[in-house]
Design a protein around this motif. Structure first.
Motif, PDB file in Angstrom:
ATOM      1  N   GLY A  23       0.852  -1.167   0.041  1.00 48.01           N
ATOM      2  CA  GLY A  23       0.040  -0.097   0.037  1.00 48.01           C
ATOM      3  C   GLY A  23       0.891   1.108   0.082  1.00 48.01           C
ATOM      4  N   GLU A  24      -0.014   2.434   0.294  1.00 51.35           N
ATOM      5  CA  GLU A  24       0.783   3.729   0.431  1.00 51.35           C
ATOM      6  C   GLU A  24       1.913   3.744   1.150  1.00 51.35           C
ATOM      7  OE1 GLU A  24      -0.838   6.809   2.369  1.00 51.35           O
ATOM      8  OE2 GLU A  24      -0.564   8.213   0.690  1.00 51.35           O
ATOM      9  N   ALA A  25       2.083   3.221   2.339  1.00 48.94           N
ATOM     10  CA  ALA A  25       3.138   3.170   3.197  1.00 48.94           C
ATOM     11  C   ALA A  25       4.445   2.446   2.749  1.00 48.94           C
ATOM     12  CB  ALA A  25       2.698   2.683   4.552  1.00 48.94           C
ATOM     13  N   ASP A  26       4.098   1.627   1.912  1.00 44.79           N
ATOM     14  CA  ASP A  26       5.363   1.005   1.342  1.00 44.79           C
ATOM     15  C   ASP A  26       5.535   1.358  -0.272  1.00 44.79           C
ATOM     16  OD1 ASP A  26       5.755  -0.759   3.542  1.00 44.79           O
ATOM     17  OD2 ASP A  26       3.977  -1.910   3.016  1.00 44.79           O
ATOM     18  N   ALA A  27       5.068   2.613  -0.450  1.00 43.45           N
ATOM     19  CA  ALA A  27       5.166   2.961  -1.863  1.00 43.45           C
ATOM     20  C   ALA A  27       4.653   2.345  -2.963  1.00 43.45           C
ATOM     21  CB  ALA A  27       6.906   3.495  -2.167  1.00 43.45           C
ATOM     22  N   GLY A  28       3.608   1.757  -2.804  1.00 44.41           N
ATOM     23  CA  GLY A  28       2.818   1.045  -3.822  1.00 44.41           C
ATOM     24  C   GLY A  28       2.524   1.526  -5.002  1.00 44.41           C
ATOM     25  N   GLU A  29       2.456   2.773  -5.064  1.00 50.48           N
ATOM     26  CA  GLU A  29       1.922   3.593  -6.306  1.00 50.48           C
ATOM     27  C   GLU A  29       2.680   3.275  -7.451  1.00 50.48           C
ATOM     28  OE1 GLU A  29       0.218   7.865  -7.853  1.00 50.48           O
ATOM     29  OE2 GLU A  29       1.278   7.705  -5.975  1.00 50.48           O
ATOM     30  N   VAL A  30       1.868   2.789  -8.537  1.00 49.26           N
ATOM     31  CA  VAL A  30       2.477   2.407  -9.833  1.00 49.26           C
ATOM     32  C   VAL A  30       2.606   3.573 -10.743  1.00 49.26           C
ATOM     33  CG1 VAL A  30       2.441   0.920 -12.023  1.00 49.26           C
ATOM     34  CG2 VAL A  30       2.143  -0.038  -9.665  1.00 49.26           C
ATOM     35  N   THR A  31       3.639   4.343 -11.134  1.00 45.57           N
ATOM     36  CA  THR A  31       3.645   5.450 -11.734  1.00 45.57           C
ATOM     37  C   THR A  31       4.042   5.211 -13.543  1.00 45.57           C
ATOM     38  OG1 THR A  31       5.979   5.693 -11.237  1.00 45.57           O
ATOM     39  CG2 THR A  31       4.506   6.994 -10.180  1.00 45.57           C
ATOM     40  N   ARG A  32       4.332   3.905 -13.594  1.00 46.33           N
ATOM     41  CA  ARG A  32       4.847   3.600 -15.199  1.00 46.33           C
ATOM     42  C   ARG A  32       4.961   1.867 -15.368  1.00 46.33           C
ATOM     43  NH1 ARG A  32      10.186   2.770 -17.467  1.00 46.33           N
ATOM     44  NH2 ARG A  32      11.193   2.948 -15.462  1.00 46.33           N
ATOM     45  N   VAL A  33       4.602   1.502 -16.366  1.00 48.26           N
ATOM     46  CA  VAL A  33       4.525   0.213 -16.847  1.00 48.26           C
ATOM     47  C   VAL A  33       5.533  -0.019 -18.042  1.00 48.26           C
ATOM     48  CG1 VAL A  33       2.185  -0.655 -16.026  1.00 48.26           C
ATOM     49  CG2 VAL A  33       2.612   0.229 -18.515  1.00 48.26           C
ATOM     50  N   ASP A  34       6.428  -1.203 -17.888  1.00 45.59           N
ATOM     51  CA  ASP A  34       7.023  -1.573 -19.242  1.00 45.59           C
ATOM     52  C   ASP A  34       6.487  -2.647 -19.831  1.00 45.59           C
ATOM     53  OD1 ASP A  34       9.202  -2.436 -20.833  1.00 45.59           O
ATOM     54  OD2 ASP A  34      10.569  -1.512 -19.651  1.00 45.59           O
ATOM     55  N   VAL A  35       5.715  -2.552 -20.821  1.00 45.97           N
ATOM     56  CA  VAL A  35       5.129  -3.716 -21.387  1.00 45.97           C
ATOM     57  C   VAL A  35       6.105  -4.679 -21.883  1.00 45.97           C
ATOM     58  CG1 VAL A  35       3.397  -4.160 -23.352  1.00 45.97           C
ATOM     59  CG2 VAL A  35       3.165  -1.864 -22.077  1.00 45.97           C
ATOM     60  N   LYS A  36       7.030  -4.386 -22.577  1.00 48.53           N
ATOM     61  CA  LYS A  36       8.366  -5.518 -23.057  1.00 48.53           C
ATOM     62  C   LYS A  36       8.488  -6.403 -21.981  1.00 48.53           C
ATOM     63  CE  LYS A  36      10.543  -4.507 -27.127  1.00 48.53           C
ATOM     64  NZ  LYS A  36      11.110  -3.222 -27.821  1.00 48.53           N
ATOM     65  N   ARG A  37       9.160  -5.685 -20.999  1.00 49.17           N
ATOM     66  CA  ARG A  37       9.795  -6.458 -19.911  1.00 49.17           C
ATOM     67  C   ARG A  37       8.725  -6.752 -18.778  1.00 49.17           C
ATOM     68  NH1 ARG A  37      15.158  -2.915 -18.607  1.00 49.17           N
ATOM     69  NH2 ARG A  37      15.116  -4.509 -16.807  1.00 49.17           N
ATOM     70  N   MET A  38       7.510  -6.678 -19.038  1.00 49.06           N
ATOM     71  CA  MET A  38       6.213  -6.965 -17.965  1.00 49.06           C
ATOM     72  C   MET A  38       6.538  -6.530 -16.742  1.00 49.06           C
ATOM     73  SD  MET A  38       3.928  -8.522 -19.705  1.00 49.06           S
ATOM     74  CE  MET A  38       3.102  -9.415 -18.422  1.00 49.06           C
ATOM     75  N   GLU A  39       6.840  -5.357 -16.748  1.00 51.32           N
ATOM     76  CA  GLU A  39       7.013  -4.730 -15.226  1.00 51.32           C
ATOM     77  C   GLU A  39       6.112  -3.883 -15.068  1.00 51.32           C
ATOM     78  OE1 GLU A  39      11.915  -5.327 -15.065  1.00 51.32           O
ATOM     79  OE2 GLU A  39      10.909  -3.295 -15.384  1.00 51.32           O
ATOM     80  N   ALA A  40       5.789  -3.756 -13.633  1.00 52.78           N
ATOM     81  CA  ALA A  40       4.978  -2.461 -12.918  1.00 52.78           C
ATOM     82  C   ALA A  40       6.010  -1.881 -12.218  1.00 52.78           C
ATOM     83  CB  ALA A  40       3.628  -2.807 -12.444  1.00 52.78           C
TER      84      ALA A  40
END
Ligand code: FAD
Lengths: 217, 429
Positions: B251-268
């Protein structure tokens, strides 16, 4: 077996043809409700009866006739029984999953308005699966143990009795379970008869009764 | 049914005798009045049907591009093949039988000045009242690289239909031992418990079919809907809070906010990148695009409305219902949408006939299915508060009790399915 099926059918036809609107209104329930709209400047502004009742459709079906598989049909139940039920939920004297939480949202006056709405609705019964053998046996048990209060195969909305005929089987199972466990108290007048049923017929008898009510559509 | 809703109840109480109420609405009062409804989802289809039931004289046109509507509710069960998608699909035939004119097209403009709606095909529809119910649209600017094209690889499955099937197929194809990432949105959004119900059900599926797999929920929020009930269930079934938990919530306390995805590398990418085998991104949301384009939304991206009638606070004679409207404290749910649409229909009819605005009453109940034998719910009754704002009725509603028995949780499953059947029948039946 065909003859038996016909007999069960006939009984359900009687039930469906039962003249509606024969239910007595109790004096306390002389409520005013003009569908959605109460005109004028009512002292305390109350929603109309239909306005209140339409919010129940999500679970209990359009105009109170549930299409199942578990939540009960509330169309056509008597004003008294509706009020008694809602007050029992409101005061948490009857076990429930969510009804206690919902019932607390309404004033007694609003509950009366809803009661008047649902008492006026014709029940639309849906076919459901049932076990014919058990239903036939259940019919006999109904006559022996239940018919005094739940007249006409449990199709009549009497003053203080719920409608059983055509009610959804899972709901009836939950209700029986609550009566048997004691979680839902039963008026003394009915308790004796109910205890007799359980003692003499056991769980099989209960299931047969439920299958009988499920067969009545 | 028409005559039932029209029926005047003529019993009279002492308290209200002085108000000298009359039965209403009267038949045919709305004859010749035209209502155009933009969007035939939960809110729009309910409004269409109930307008016709309350007054058979009204001319109701519903404009919706899809011929088949797929409900979002119960779509989480489709994700793990617990349910077929056909079981959550409905057509518009019954609405036609209720006398609604259904036009399958997209609305491209709503002009409050000339009171006219234009569809893609070019045709225009004049209205006396317009109901705008386009649901949500996604904020495609919120997460870098998360575009409509990216959603073909990293599905949102938050508007049910092809997206649901896409995510289902990815979940099915995922190897045992894989990582499923769920990117949850910021408030307010459609169905607040939806992402957590989804995580629960997929965990149940993994537990039974791919037990070495893991679920990571990346969340910008400090807390979420029904949290205590969800996490208690996760502890019970999925080892939550142990070293070997199947579900991890960041969650927020553990910096869970996703700001970007990398579709090729399959990363959030949150504070650090999370690699997934399947990534389900539920982006932040605002009102459906047509509501924004028509100037019906405020700075928040949602549409302010009068809570008694659901008439827009910005444009006269336009009503906004369902997810697109600002109706807090009501959540953006199907039950809310259905309940609001009935209030709105009654208000429109009252207006046509010069009657006072009806006093509204609302209900919301949201079930979340966790396992096939364990469901939880939140329920609330709402009315209009002293300032004309929707309020929770004090003392009402709330969550499934924390100590509810297994039997009661099982019953909630049966009632959840009953809710589904009854509400869809109320809308599309
Ligand atoms: C996974 C999930 C689970 C959920 N579970 C539940 C639940 O258990 N209980 C519950 O109550 N709610 C649940 N919901 C929420 C519920 O689905 C929504 O709140 C509800 O659909 C809102 O109704 P609506 O009419 O506002 O929007 P929608 O139902 O989305 O309808 C909007 C319609 O408008 C149409 N439209 C959009 N733009 C245009 C245009 N320009 N012209 C014409 N038509 C247009 C769209 O095609 C669409 O059909 C869930 C949601 C999700 C995602």
């Amino acid at each position: 077996m065909d003859g038996a099926k016909q007999e069960l059918r006939n009984m359900s036809r009687d039930i469906n043809n039962h003249p509606p609107g024969k239910r007595p209104y109790c004096a306390a329930l002389l409520v005013l409700c003009a569908g959605f709209f109460i005109t004028g400047h009512a002292a305390a502004e109350l929603p109309g009866s239909a306005m209140l009742a339409y919010t129940c459709a999500g679970c209990h079906g359009a105009n109170g006739s549930s299409v199942g598989p578990a939540s009960p049909t509330i169309a056509g139940i008597s004003v008294d029984y509706f009020i008694e039920t809602m007050l029992a939920y409101k005061n948490a004297t009857r076990p429930s999953t969510i009804m206690s939480r919902i019932a607390k949202g309404y004033s007694d006056e609003e509950i009366r308005l809803m009661a008047a709405f649902f008492a006026e609705q014709k029940i639309v019964r849906q076919p459901q699966d049932y076990d014919m053998k058990k239903a036939i046996r259940g019919r006999k048990l109904h006559k022996k143990y239940c018919n005094k209060c739940h007249e006409d195969g449990g199709a009549l909305a009497d003053d203080d009795a719920g409608i059983l005929a055509g009610q959804w089987a899972p709901f009836l199972q939950f209700t029986f379970a609550d009566f048997i466990s004691g979680a839902r108290p039963m008026p003394d007048s009915k308790k004796q008869q109910f205890d007799k049923l359980i003692k003499q017929q056991g769980a099989d008898g209960v299931e047969q009764l439920i299958q009988f009510y499920a067969s009545q559509h | 049914m028409t005559n039932i809703t029209r029926r005047t109840f003529i019993t009279i109480s002492a308290a209200t005798v002085a108000a000298s109420a009359i039965g209403f609405p009267r038949p045919g009062i709305g004859a010749g009045k035209r209502v155009v409804i933009v969007g035939g989802g939960i809110a729009g289809a309910t409004a269409a049907k109930y307008l016709r039931l309350m007054d058979g004289g009204i001319d109701v046109t519903l404009i919706e591009p899809k011929k088949i509507y797929t409900t979002c509710f119960l779509s989480n069960e489709v994700l793990w093949d617990h349910r077929n998608i056909d079981s959550i699909q409905f057509n518009y035939d019954a609405l036609g039988k209720h006398g609604v004119t259904v036009v399958h097209d997209v609305v491209t403009a709503i002009d409050p000045g000339s009171r006219r709606v234009t569809i893609k095909g070019g045709k225009r529809f004049n209205y006396d009242a317009c109901v705008v119910s386009p649901g949500i649209s996604f904020n495609w600017d919120a997460i870098e690289n998360y575009t409509p094209e990216a959603s073909q690889k990293l599905p949102h499955a938050y508007q049910a239909g092809p997206q649901t099937l896409l995510l289902r197929d990815q979940i099915k194809a995922m190897k045992d031992g894989g990582i499923f990432i769920l990117v949850a949105p910021q408030n307010p959004f459609r169905c607040p418990p939806g992402p957590y119900e989804r995580a629960s059900q997929i965990a149940w599926y993994f537990k039974n079919h791919k037990p070495r797999s893991k679920i990571i929920i990346l969340d910008p929020k400090p807390e979420f809907s029904k949290q205590a009930l969800f996490t208690a269930a996760w502890e019970r079934y999925f080892g939550y809070k142990t070293g070997n938990s199947m579900i991890e919530w960041i969650g927020e306390a553990d910096a869970g906010e996703v700001t970007r995805v990398d579709v090729k590398r399959m990363e959030a990418i949150a504070s650090s990148p999370y690699k997934g085998d399947v990534i389900n991104v539920i982006p932040p949301q605002h009102a459906g695009k047509i509501a924004l384009q028509s100037g019906l939304a405020d700075d928040t991206g949602w549409c302010p409305v009068n809570h008694r009638t659901f008439e827009s606070k910005i444009h006269k004679d336009i009503y906004v219902v369902g997810d697109a409207a600002i109706a807090a404290p009501m959540p953006k749910s199907g039950y809310s949408a259905n309940s609001q649409a009935k209030v709105c229909a009654a208000a429109i009819i009252a207006k046509f006939s010069g009657e006072p605005e009806p006093v509204p009453s609302f209900v919301n109940t949201c079930y979340s299915l966790i396992t096939p034998e364990h469901a939880i719910s939140v329920a609330m009754v709402y009315n209009l508060g002293p300032k004309g704002v929707i309020q929770e009725v004090p003392g009402a509603g709330g969550l499934t009790p924390k100590d509810a028995s297994d039997e009661m949780r099982k019953r909630e499953v049966a009632y959840a399915y009953s809710w589904f059947r009854n509400i869809t029948h109320d809308i599309f039946g």
